[in-house]
Design an enzyme around this catalytic site. Sequence first.
Site, PDB file in Angstrom:
ATOM      1  N   ASP A 186       0.841  -1.189   0.000  1.00 15.46           N
ATOM      2  CA  ASP A 186       0.000   0.000   0.000  1.00 15.46           C
ATOM      3  C   ASP A 186       0.876   1.238   0.000  1.00 15.46           C
ATOM      4  OD1 ASP A 186       0.466   0.836   2.922  1.00 15.46           O
ATOM      5  OD2 ASP A 186      -0.309  -1.190   3.197  1.00 15.46           O
ATOM      6  N   GLU A 238      22.636 -22.473 -17.735  1.00 14.97           N
ATOM      7  CA  GLU A 238      21.738 -21.661 -16.909  1.00 14.97           C
ATOM      8  C   GLU A 238      22.487 -20.511 -16.243  1.00 14.97           C
ATOM      9  OE1 GLU A 238      18.280 -24.754 -15.406  1.00 14.97           O
ATOM     10  OE2 GLU A 238      20.308 -24.957 -14.570  1.00 14.97           O
TER      11      GLU A 238
END
Length: 735
Positions: A532, A612
């Site tokens: 928020d 990777e």
Amino acid sequence: MAIRVENNVFYLETAHTLYQMKADNFGVLQHLWYGPKTDCCMDYLLDYPDVGFSGNIYEAGDQRAYSLNTMPLEYAAGGVGDFRVPAVCVTHEDGSRALDLRFREYHIKNEKYNIPGLPAVYADASEAETLEILLKDTASQVEVILKYGVLSETDVITRSVVIRNQGDTPILINRVHSLCLDIPYGDWEWVHFHGRHTMERQAERAPLIHGIQESSSTRGTSSHQQNPAVLLCEKGCTETSGFCIGAALMYSGGFQTQIERDQLDQVRVVMGVNPDTFAWTLSAGRCFYAPEVILSCSDHGMGELSHHFHNLIRNHVCRGKYKLSKRPVLINNWEATYFDFDEEKIESIAKQASELGIDMMVLDDGWFGKRDSDTSGLGDWFVNETKLQGGLNRLVERINRMGMKFGLWFEPEMISEDSELYRKHAGWAIRIPGRNPTRSRSQLVLDMSNPEVVEYLYQAMSKVLSENHVEYVKWDMNRSICDWYTPTLPNSRQAELPHRYILGLYSLLERLTHDFPDVLFEGCSGGGGRFDAGMLYYCPQIWCSDDTDAHERSFIQYGTSFFYPISAVGSHVSAVPNHQTGRTTSMRTRGTVAMAGSFGYELDLNTLDRQEKEEVAGQVTRYKEYQSLIYNGLYYRLSNPYEENLSVWSFVSKDQAEVLVQGIVFRASSNSLRPRIRLAGLAADDSYMVPGEERVYTGRALMSGGILLPDIKGDDVSIEFTLKKAGYSEGSPKF
């Protein structure tokens, strides 16, 4: 000036919008307009009939068409004939609950107001003005001060409320919302953001029904389940066209948004502290300060409205060293080790990360007290030297010598019953006398309304931060709150505790962020359970969700983007199969989705193969190349993942010279056309090229006709490409 007053009509003007209200002949403050500029007083729209069973104020005499129950009001109070949802309700000493608010005076200030003890939008005097309107009850000494901050260039108006008791006896505030917005006309839909742990901020759009619809939390936090932000859209509003209004509450506790469509098809929106977990005894001569609401509107669709909020939050809510600067690419050990680690394991992860270009190692839960599981140790903020035998300082120094910064996880608001702190101060935990407490994640909650608790946490945390070179703090909070009770308040005032808890939390955050300005604080509450604008005042980024699955994250980040800037979104690449969903997606896809935020990793890099690792190094390099564009560019949602087979977004530099397009195609389909997306925010009359290709596109073509995506093979396949204006060079200014 952004604020002017003519004949008791108040004009609040931003670059493109007008907010208008009027104090009428009876002192009732009527709401007239919020929308595009009109260069006109809009009171001609207020033409009401005599609506049955709608009462009239006494002073109106025989004017039966004049009713508080039908007209649009600027700040609606309960108990005086307006039967719609009220913004404020109080109980007087005699037990009555009426509040008849009438206009008394106003003041205009060449600055943005602030709010004692609460986060608020800030701005220089050259950027904002404040309007204060004083309303007074007709029969008591209760006053209500409406505060409006006008930030003209951002197209934002902020709202806050002060309740002042000028009488000789206490009053009880039962309800105080910071926003009351009446909208007399229109065919409206609303968008709210629901969810659950690991699936936050799912956008849901629905027509308004007659009656009340609500988005709220009583959990002590803004919650995973609902977010304190809401959109109102005229039917047919899209990302690029149509009128919409957005409101976001700068508050991290229980909240309530109610939207009522009344008997005349008018709409009222109220937003503020949730009255189900709130009441406040206001003594004579005292004030109560309500949290702030950020309000904006757009007649060019939801994309432009999002830009208003992104710009406002980045520049006028977030603070400190990191509010606009680049952030370190980090690796967090949580999903790599959980509680099972020692110095050697953490150093091995850090060593591999440093070789791949990652900037920071973050040590998550388990470094303190007696903490080998989630059943003990919370509150004991001192180093667990069984795991870290050389102490924290030695580990930090070794990681710093690798060229990496060091970060640390805290969960300050929680306490374990199996902890030294609980054994010394069991009374600091929130629990009701005579009842067994409710546990969640095997933990209780500290009483943040207690100054002794806040002081203990400040001293304990500042000791760790002062004695070790910690440059990042992940501030976690892993449960909802119930069992509300504190011995620091009399029994008649226990309903004040949820709000006082938030005030205590904010006071601690304010002290720590002020005293450690070089530390990057990241908010977290089981992921995105407290995402928020209030937390963003202290923490410029928040861990978006504990769900790190790239497929689901594309939905979570889509909903988050309507109000919150991309720089605020903590987003990581994690291991596969994913720990939350079991889904396996490619490293490329995981990286593409995580780059739409503050980027990092959450896995043991030592388990990756050579290919990777090379891909990780490439992702880190690309992210650092793109980071300024991702943070500072305009963000566009180019698809709706709930309705389409893909989630695609873009970042466009403010000079429209450079574009980064990213996304994920969910499912491959045989024997079908290639996917197409329309871009947004380009310079229509300029030409664009994809680097490495000879084809030239006009901006108008890319926005109208779109661009074809590659032929997709497989599921959850990533998209990532750039476009640059023809003639653009790397040395050209971007922002």
